[in-house]
Scaffold this active site. Structure first.
Site, short mmCIF file in Angstrom:
data_model
loop_
_atom_site.label_atom_id
_atom_site.label_comp_id
_atom_site.label_asym_id
_atom_site.label_seq_id
_atom_site.Cartn_x
_atom_site.Cartn_y
_atom_site.Cartn_z
CD GLU A 264 -3.72 -1.27 2.03
OE1 GLU A 264 -2.94 -0.06 2.87
OE2 GLU A 264 -4.08 -1.95 2.30
CD GLU B 189 -3.42 -6.17 3.53
OE1 GLU B 189 -2.91 -5.61 3.01
OE2 GLU B 189 -4.13 -5.35 4.08
#
Length: 597
Positions: free
Chosen positions: A125, A350
């Site tokens: 991320e 994810e």
């Protein structure tokens, strides 16, 4: 390489403390000055006021500054230079990136030759910091989370420099996750986030670069360069070359954007790497923020992009499945458009659900029905979209009290204090104790086509009955095939469907839809259903459809599992009331008509 909010010393995980000190931050003043929220790192994030706060740390001074320095310090902070190993002054960007890549080299050397390692992902991320921020006076509500105190970039600069500043305060709301509810004066004690003996000499690094200044005559901060971060630096990182130099061309390289966002167009052009996999993350942001799930779900993805609110609302389990399917399909669709071709694999890198939802009521009752429903809705959406995924998460240290022991997160489908000691567990694939400690496994452990002799077309699994439907087409001849029977892309004639022992044990497996000459075998030890169709090679493009049931079905089991639920929707819940209301309206209409006569 996992990171969130840059480092545990700025409220997340990842980079070591020295990276912040290198930039001039005072680790002991970061929290009090408003440059980070650190309570979640001290077993916080468990009470109502703290729930969901940690992701907002990306916008705070310490994390946003470090991300900016890491990606583009040469462009935006050229005055901030440090000594490298040879004693030469280099930009902080080069120093940070060199050490990051050197560290990555060690990881690749250690595990790069292992067969079980599919590839490498540069960073979890990755956040842009202040790069291309639309304004120093506000963050983009649609892409940057807002909860509790969310200072703008300019307000963060002032707070970090030791000036008390009024900061907006956001609370949870509906239908958007949060709303502005007031302002609070922060850093009343005038604590500076910057070390006096650091490289900035106690000054804000962005003040040092004339982005802003303090007007002593007016006793207020002044923005000097509103568009300072709007110009993209256009640098290209050497990460791909470093990894390829150590492991060669076969390992996959995974890339991802900010969670829930669409694929950046640059990933299809200058951002492309060799043997690439696009691996975005997706979560139900509304449920994530509220840590609650019920019959009402909201398409936050659509609302944030201007969708008419009534179209973004969904009711019941059927609605949740449809809602999540739309959102995940959009992410995949935009990835295909940005990447410009269909050969780059796309997986959801994810995804997951909070296990401590609905005020942790399941921990008391032992009934994880709502968790099972939310997990099923997400898994159904992934199955419908035919997109691979990795589930967040399995944490062997998870407990009901501390969750995953990080910022109040509790996403693990396994809980240690619900498990037997390892000495009492069996390890055969069909041993019932192997799943001990797992939660909502009926929603997690599901059938899926692992290998298809052809092209998958449709897959559906109904968790409440145990029924699975799978459709696939025989492959068409390749461009280089010499005849219609040549299917060089096939490596086997069997379709292999993972069918869990958990679902099939003590039940009969019923396979329908096979034609004469087709056959199947179910091996419970291997948890695999093998299907071989007679005409795979003789009839290109032919569609096969099989329906697999278990007998007795899940909904016929007595007693039913604690996480069992019904698949409801608006019609099933309110159809009767609407029908009665319609009759009343009709009767009133007739009464008015006859009275008028």
């Amino acid at each position: 390489m996992h990171q969130d909010v840059w480092s545990r010393y700025s409220g997340g995980s990842g980079a070591p403390a020295w990276t912040l000190e290198l930039a001039g931050f005072d680790l002991h003043a970061i929290e009090e000055s408003g440059a980070a929220w650190l309570l979640g790192q001290r077993r916080g994030g468990h009470v109502e006021e703290e729930r969901g706060l940690w992701p907002c740390g990306y916008q705070k001074l310490s994390a946003a500054t470090m991300a900016t320095l890491f990606w583009a310090g040469e462009t935006f902070a050229p005055k901030l230079q440090v000594e490298d190993r040879s004693g030469k002054l280099v930009s902080i960007q080069r120093f940070l990136q060199t050490h990051f890549l050197d560290m990555f080299d060690q990881v690749v050397k250690a595990v790069g030759d292992l067969e079980g390692v599919l590839g490498f992902q540069m960073m979890n991320e990755p956040h842009r910091g202040y790069l291309e921020i639309p304004s120093l006076h506000s963050f983009d509500y649609n892409t940057d989370l807002h909860l509790s105190h969310v200072p703008s970039a300019f307000q963060s600069f002032q707070l970090g420099a030791g000036y008390p500043t009024q900061v907006p305060f956001y609370t949870r709301s509906f239908p958007m996750p949060t709303k502005l509810s007031g302002h609070t004066l922060l850093n009343a004690n005038r604590i500076k986030a910057w070390k006096d003996d650091g490289p900035t000499k106690g000054k804000c690094v962005w003040q040092m670069h004339s982005v802003w200044e303090w007007d002593y005559r007016k006793n207020e901060g002044v923005v000097l360069q509103e568009n300072y971060f709007r110009v993209h630096p256009g640098t290209k990182e050497p990460w791909e070359q470093r990894v390829r130099g150590l492991v060669g061309p076969d390992k996959l390289l995974f890339l991802e954007p900010i969670p829930n966002e669409f694929c950046p167009p640059s990933f299809g052009t200058q951002g492309r790497v060799s043997n690439m996999v696009y691996a975005p993350h997706w979560y139900d942001l509304n449920a994530l923020f509220s840590k609650a799930f019920g019959n009402f779900t909201v398409n936050v993805q659509g609302l944030s992009r201007g969708m008419f609110p009534l179209k973004a609302f969904y009711w019941g389990q059927k609605g949740a499945r449809d809602n999540y399917s739309v959102q995940i399909a959009n992410i995949v669709k935009h990835a295909r458009e940005a990447l410009g071709e269909t050969t780059t694999p796309v997986i959801i890198g994810e995804c997951g659900i909070p296990m401590d939802m609905n005020k942790k009521e399941a921990f008391e009752s032992g009934e994880f029905k709502w968790q099972a429903r939310m997990m099923d809705a997400m898994m159904t959406a992934l199955e419908r979209t035919f997109v691979g995924f990795t589930l967040w998460n399995y944490n062997p240290d998870n407990t009901d009290l501390y969750g995953d022991d990080w910022n109040g997160e509790n996403f693990s489908w396994f809980s240690r204090n619900r498990a037997l000691p390892a000495s009492l567990l069996g390890y055969e694939q069909d041993d019932a104790t192997l799943d001990n400690g797992g939660r909502i496994l009926s929603s997690v452990v599901r059938p899926y086509p692992a290998k298809t002799c052809g092209v998958p077309v449709r897959f559906e699994y109904e968790v409440t009955t145990g029924r699975m439907v799978f459709e696939w087409d025989n492959p068409l001849p390749t461009a280089t095939s010499s005849s219609s029977s040549s299917t060089s892309s096939l490596r086997a004639a069997e379709t292999e469907i993972y069918f869990p022992s958990q679902l099939a044990h003590s039940r009969k497996l019923l396979v329908q839809g096979l034609e004469p000459g087709d056959r199947y075998i179910y091996d419970e030890k291997r948890q695999t259903l093998f299907v071989k169709c007679r005409d795979t090679f003789e009839t290109p493009g032919k569609r096969h459809r099989i329906v697999v049931d278990v007998s007795p079905s899940i909904d016929a089991t007595i007693p039913r599992p604690k996480d069992f639920f019904e698949v409801n929707d608006f019609s099933s819940d309110f159809g009767g009331y609407i029908g009665v209301l319609g009759v009343l309206v009709a009767l009133l209409g007739f009464g008015w008509f006859f009275s008028a006569l």
